[in-house]
Scaffold this motif. Structure first.
Motif, PDB file in Angstrom:
ATOM      1  N   GLY A 114      54.113  41.933  40.985  1.00 47.97           N
ATOM      2  CA  GLY A 114      54.550  41.118  39.858  1.00 47.97           C
ATOM      3  C   GLY A 114      53.434  40.535  39.013  1.00 47.97           C
ATOM      4  N   SER A 115      52.246  40.426  39.566  1.00 46.08           N
ATOM      5  CA  SER A 115      51.092  39.964  38.795  1.00 46.08           C
ATOM      6  C   SER A 115      49.837  40.535  39.450  1.00 46.08           C
ATOM      7  CB  SER A 115      51.034  38.435  38.757  1.00 46.08           C
ATOM      8  OG  SER A 115      50.919  37.927  40.067  1.00 46.08           O
ATOM      9  N   ALA A 116      48.779  40.638  38.657  1.00 41.67           N
ATOM     10  CA  ALA A 116      47.576  41.292  39.177  1.00 41.67           C
ATOM     11  C   ALA A 116      46.326  40.761  38.497  1.00 41.67           C
ATOM     12  CB  ALA A 116      47.681  42.801  38.952  1.00 41.67           C
ATOM     13  N   ARG A 117      45.213  40.972  39.179  1.00 38.99           N
ATOM     14  CA  ARG A 117      43.894  40.686  38.610  1.00 38.99           C
ATOM     15  C   ARG A 117      42.931  41.735  39.132  1.00 38.99           C
ATOM     16  NH1 ARG A 117      40.229  38.898  42.193  1.00 38.99           N
ATOM     17  NH2 ARG A 117      40.973  37.943  44.098  1.00 38.99           N
ATOM     18  N   LEU A 118      41.860  41.940  38.404  1.00 37.26           N
ATOM     19  CA  LEU A 118      40.825  42.854  38.874  1.00 37.26           C
ATOM     20  C   LEU A 118      40.111  42.240  40.071  1.00 37.26           C
ATOM     21  CD1 LEU A 118      39.048  44.266  35.699  1.00 37.26           C
ATOM     22  CD2 LEU A 118      40.433  45.522  37.361  1.00 37.26           C
ATOM     23  N   ALA A 119      39.980  42.996  41.120  1.00 39.42           N
ATOM     24  CA  ALA A 119      39.199  42.570  42.276  1.00 39.42           C
ATOM     25  C   ALA A 119      37.786  43.121  42.164  1.00 39.42           C
ATOM     26  CB  ALA A 119      39.852  43.052  43.570  1.00 39.42           C
ATOM     27  N   VAL A 120      37.671  44.348  41.637  1.00 41.43           N
ATOM     28  CA  VAL A 120      36.379  44.986  41.399  1.00 41.43           C
ATOM     29  C   VAL A 120      36.477  45.734  40.073  1.00 41.43           C
ATOM     30  CG1 VAL A 120      34.688  46.669  42.220  1.00 41.43           C
ATOM     31  CG2 VAL A 120      35.937  45.256  43.881  1.00 41.43           C
ATOM     32  N   ALA A 121      35.619  45.372  39.138  1.00 43.03           N
ATOM     33  CA  ALA A 121      35.590  46.053  37.838  1.00 43.03           C
ATOM     34  C   ALA A 121      35.172  47.509  38.031  1.00 43.03           C
ATOM     35  CB  ALA A 121      34.614  45.348  36.899  1.00 43.03           C
ATOM     36  N   ARG A 122      35.430  48.289  37.018  1.00 44.03           N
ATOM     37  CA  ARG A 122      35.170  49.736  37.108  1.00 44.03           C
ATOM     38  C   ARG A 122      33.740  50.032  37.516  1.00 44.03           C
ATOM     39  NH1 ARG A 122      32.218  51.366  32.712  1.00 44.03           N
ATOM     40  NH2 ARG A 122      32.820  53.495  32.301  1.00 44.03           N
TER      41      ARG A 122
END
Length: 136
Positions: A114-122
């Motif tokens: 339902g919601s998300a955030r980057l844990a490790v950028a590309r």
């Protein structure tokens, strides 16, 4: 070490050039996880662009790791543009989204939680990109 049931669920977004070998994708994913002290067991799925449906390396990676491979349309990824750490005009010109790996990781994590955030950028090599997202 944290028990697997206490580890945050991670979702890998993967972008790759045509014909990228599974070994390259596997090595990049494992490198990114190790670099950030994250266990492979925390990865719950892999996502990429629907136009990569016929890409053997992606399919083999999912099979090798016994993870679902979720394929997403570029239109599904547009909403994640404000959350990206990097915006690529080249990626947008080729596939219609500003960043394949990060957008796909975020989209899959959001689908699951339902919601998300980057844990490790590309993270990128000459053949592939990987990003990791988790639930907020």
């Amino acid at each position: 070490m944290t028990p697997s049931h206490l580890q945050p669920a991670l979702y890998a977004g993967v972008g790759c050039r045509r014909g990228c070998p599974v070994e390259d994708l596997d090595a990049l994913l494992r490198h990114v996880l190790a670099q950030h002290g994250l266990p492979l067991a925390a990865v719950r799925g892999i996502a990429s662009l629907s136009r990569k449906a016929d890409e053997p390396g992606l399919r083999l990676l999912a099979e090798r790791l016994a993870l679902p491979l979720v394929l997403l349309d570029a239109a599904q990824l547009q909403a994640f543009e404000p959350l990206l750490s990097h915006r690529s005009a080249t990626a947008y010109a080729h596939c219609g989204c500003w960043g394949v790996a990060e957008s796909c990781a975020l989209a899959l994590a959001e689908q699951q939680h339902g919601s998300a955030r980057l844990a490790v950028a590309r993270q990128a090599t000459s053949n592939a990109t990987v990003a990791l997202a988790c639930a907020v």
